[in-house]
Design an enzyme around this catalytic site. Structure first.
Site, mmCIF file in Angstrom:
data_model
loop_
_atom_site.group_PDB
_atom_site.id
_atom_site.type_symbol
_atom_site.label_atom_id
_atom_site.label_comp_id
_atom_site.label_asym_id
_atom_site.label_seq_id
_atom_site.Cartn_x
_atom_site.Cartn_y
_atom_site.Cartn_z
ATOM 1 N N GLY A 1 0.802 -1.222 0.000
ATOM 2 C CA GLY A 1 0.000 0.000 0.000
ATOM 3 C C GLY A 1 0.835 1.272 0.000
ATOM 4 O O GLY A 1 0.494 2.248 -0.666
ATOM 5 N N THR A 2 1.912 1.272 0.767
ATOM 6 C CA THR A 2 2.741 2.478 0.861
ATOM 7 C C THR A 2 3.289 2.855 -0.508
ATOM 8 O O THR A 2 3.215 4.023 -0.924
ATOM 9 C CB THR A 2 3.913 2.235 1.852
ATOM 10 O OG1 THR A 2 3.354 1.949 3.133
ATOM 11 C CG2 THR A 2 4.831 3.438 1.948
ATOM 12 N N ASN B 1 -7.852 3.223 8.633
ATOM 13 C CA ASN B 1 -7.112 2.117 9.233
ATOM 14 C C ASN B 1 -7.200 2.094 10.755
ATOM 15 O O ASN B 1 -6.904 1.081 11.379
ATOM 16 C CB ASN B 1 -5.638 2.174 8.802
ATOM 17 C CG ASN B 1 -5.069 3.566 8.879
ATOM 18 O OD1 ASN B 1 -5.541 4.471 8.206
ATOM 19 N ND2 ASN B 1 -4.064 3.743 9.710
ATOM 20 N N GLN C 1 -7.417 -0.686 3.368
ATOM 21 C CA GLN C 1 -8.157 -1.388 4.424
ATOM 22 C C GLN C 1 -9.482 -1.943 3.918
ATOM 23 O O GLN C 1 -10.056 -2.840 4.535
ATOM 24 C CB GLN C 1 -8.421 -0.461 5.616
ATOM 25 C CG GLN C 1 -7.188 -0.127 6.434
ATOM 26 C CD GLN C 1 -6.610 -1.320 7.179
ATOM 27 O OE1 GLN C 1 -7.254 -2.358 7.340
ATOM 28 N NE2 GLN C 1 -5.378 -1.192 7.636
ATOM 29 N N GLY D 1 -1.991 -6.819 -0.510
ATOM 30 C CA GLY D 1 -2.433 -8.204 -0.336
ATOM 31 C C GLY D 1 -2.482 -8.677 1.105
ATOM 32 O O GLY D 1 -3.342 -9.484 1.476
ATOM 33 N N HIS D 2 -1.566 -8.166 1.941
ATOM 34 C CA HIS D 2 -1.479 -8.735 3.298
ATOM 35 C C HIS D 2 -2.617 -8.311 4.214
ATOM 36 O O HIS D 2 -2.733 -8.811 5.332
ATOM 37 C CB HIS D 2 -0.124 -8.394 3.944
ATOM 38 C CG HIS D 2 0.100 -6.940 4.252
ATOM 39 N ND1 HIS D 2 0.134 -6.472 5.534
ATOM 40 C CD2 HIS D 2 0.320 -5.872 3.459
ATOM 41 C CE1 HIS D 2 0.392 -5.166 5.516
ATOM 42 N NE2 HIS D 2 0.501 -4.777 4.255
ATOM 43 N N THR E 1 11.741 -7.028 -11.900
ATOM 44 C CA THR E 1 11.183 -8.360 -12.159
ATOM 45 C C THR E 1 9.974 -8.618 -11.266
ATOM 46 O O THR E 1 10.053 -8.459 -10.046
ATOM 47 C CB THR E 1 12.265 -9.439 -11.887
ATOM 48 O OG1 THR E 1 13.368 -9.161 -12.732
ATOM 49 C CG2 THR E 1 11.743 -10.840 -12.144
ATOM 50 N N CYS F 1 2.580 1.391 12.023
ATOM 51 C CA CYS F 1 3.855 2.096 12.000
ATOM 52 C C CYS F 1 3.959 3.067 13.165
ATOM 53 O O CYS F 1 5.044 3.382 13.617
ATOM 54 C CB CYS F 1 4.033 2.828 10.682
ATOM 55 S SG CYS F 1 2.501 3.209 9.904
HETATM 56 N N1 PLP Z 1 -2.982 2.697 3.594
HETATM 57 C C1 PLP Z 1 -3.706 2.251 4.623
HETATM 58 C C2 PLP Z 1 -5.098 2.766 4.828
HETATM 59 C C3 PLP Z 1 -3.160 1.301 5.490
HETATM 60 O O1 PLP Z 1 -3.888 0.857 6.518
HETATM 61 C C4 PLP Z 1 -1.841 0.833 5.270
HETATM 62 C C5 PLP Z 1 -1.222 -0.132 6.197
HETATM 63 O O2 PLP Z 1 -1.552 -0.220 7.338
HETATM 64 C C6 PLP Z 1 -1.132 1.341 4.168
HETATM 65 C C7 PLP Z 1 -1.737 2.262 3.360
HETATM 66 C C8 PLP Z 1 0.261 0.886 3.881
HETATM 67 O O3 PLP Z 1 0.248 -0.414 3.391
HETATM 68 P P1 PLP Z 1 1.580 -1.330 3.430
HETATM 69 O O4 PLP Z 1 1.856 -1.617 4.850
HETATM 70 O O5 PLP Z 1 1.200 -2.537 2.634
HETATM 71 O O6 PLP Z 1 2.652 -0.557 2.776
#
Ligand code: PLP
Length: 397
Positions: free
Chosen positions: A82-83, A164, A196, A217-218, A254, A342
């Site tokens: 996501g980041t 989140n 989320q 995915g996680h 890749t 985080c």
């Molecule tokens: N965006 C939201 C709303 C999230 O909750 C998170 C992770 O908690 C992220 C982005 C970041 O995702 P990732 O940890 O897969 O980089």
């Protein structure tokens, strides 16, 4: 989990990450066992790997309401999560807009980019107010959009689909419609961080009428290390990585076939039982909240007055320090968190709850609990007992 891999905790931190589903692991193992080929290689094993990754891409696009028709195909870039997808969206399109419009409810992977843009004076950054329910204020968004349209600014609107920390679902459909009506289709790009929401509630690029969607995915029992940026046909970000031709050179490197296939499998699994899973998760989450409130009547559910994701809750028992409670629960065998993954571990109060304008005692006490597809009723009941016992102990009675 302890060092030998046994489960020692009731896991109520699915917003941080979720355990890999056995069917996903099996699918990934099949790929890993079958080939070591690079999907860009021209030989037969390479072509097989390419087939796998492209069918994973197509499946994800379809489940997320994108078009795979050859006349107007939407595109999906696999990212590391996501980041990266959020960074790619905001930064990759930054030469196509003048103003970034967002709220303080967003995830740090959006806020940090906005703050960097503002501090470097590269773009104007405008903040939409949030209300006490944890939703963006659509009236405030409207006045920003009208003002920016009057100045003929090109606007990048970003709004998460679900928060989140609170699980509150944002009015993305309404915001997108407002932006298009006010700024016109060419005057705005609309992005939604659905990290989320994907794999919890139906998410559709076309039904939301947004241009870009981020996800990982996680968060839905898929593998860690893969996510995506789904993009409406015709949109192309400036790549943030250089030196390769993969994924149209927009996100080179890749591709990892097995984890892309695993993410598609996890999404497909959710999709095949989405309605039933939603009921199951909501029932578990509501059971948790109801039983806690019966024993701790002063408990408040932050964001509980509005539409939320089915599986998450953010609660405060005022007078209890959130960090102490999370640590006591960890010791008692319940895994949960005091904010976004985080930020947890730090003593910073939640910027999301602050943006909602909640009182300090509520923010100081807030913890986040989230259930998943494998959570059981028995685990919820045991967690309630442990939470109540920890709260009483921390209070000294
Ligand atoms: N965006 C939201 C709303 C999230 O909750 C998170 C992770 O908690 C992220 C982005 C970041 O995702 P990732 O940890 O897969 O980089």
């Amino acid at each position: 989990m302890n060092m030998t891999g046994e489960n020692t905790h009731i896991y109520l931190d699915h917003n941080a990450t979720s355990p890999l589903a056995p069917c996903v692991l099996e699918e990934m193992n099949n790929v890993w066992r079958s080939t070591a080929a690079n999907p860009s290689s021209q030989h037969a094993p390479g072509r097989q790997a390419r087939k796998w990754i492209e069918s994973a891409r197509e499946e994800v696009i379809q489940i997320l309401g994108g078009s795979t028709s050859s006349m107007a195909a939407d595109n999906l870039l696999f990212t590391s999560g996501g980041t990266e997808a959020n960074n790619l969206a905001l930064t990759g399109f930054s030469d196509q807009y003048d103003v970034l419009l967002l709220s303080r409810l967003e995830h740090p992977s959006i806020i940090a980019v906005a703050e960097a843009m503002a501090s470097e004076n590269r773009h104007q950054v405008r903040w939409i107010k949030a209300n006490q329910n944890g939703e963006i204020d659509l009236d405030d968004a409207t006045s920003h959009l009208k003002d920016l349209a009057a100045q003929e600014k090109r606007v990048f609107v970003t709004c998460m689909l679900a928060n989140n920390e609170t699980g509150v679902v944002q009015p993305v459909v309404e915001l997108a419609a407002l932006a298009r009506k006010t700024c016109g289709n060419t005057g705005c790009i609309i992005h939604s961080d659905a990290t989320q929401a994907v794999g919890k509630i139906p998410v559709s690029l076309r039904e939301l009428d947004v241009d870009l969607i981020s996800f990982a995915g996680h968060k839905f029992h898929g593998p860690v290390g893969v996510g995506g940026l789904l993009m409406r046909v015709g949109l192309k970000p400036r790549p943030q990585l250089l030196g390769g031709f993969q994924q149209g050179a927009l996100r080179p490197g890749t591709e990892s076939v097995a984890i892309a296939v695993g993410m598609a499998k996890a999404l497909n699994w959710w999709s095949s039982e989405s309605a039933e899973r939603k009921i199951r998760l909501t029932t578990l989450r509501d059971r948790l909240e109801t039983k806690l409130q019966q024993q701790l009547p002063e408990l408040v559910v932050n964001g509980g007055q509005t539409l939320r994701l089915p599986h998450a809750t953010n609660i405060s028992v005022t007078g209890i320090d959130r960090q102490q409670l999370v640590m006591a629960l960890d010791f008692a065998g319940v895994a949960c968190s005091s904010g976004s993954a985080c930020a947890s571990g730090s003593s910073e109060p939640s910027s999301v709850l602050q943006a909602m304008g909640l009182p300090k005692p509520i923010i100081d006490a807030a913890i986040r609990l989230s259930v998943g597809a494998f959570t059981t009723e028995a685990e919820i009941d045991e967690a309630v007992e442990k939470i109540v016992a920890c709260v009483k102990r921390l209070r000294g009675r």
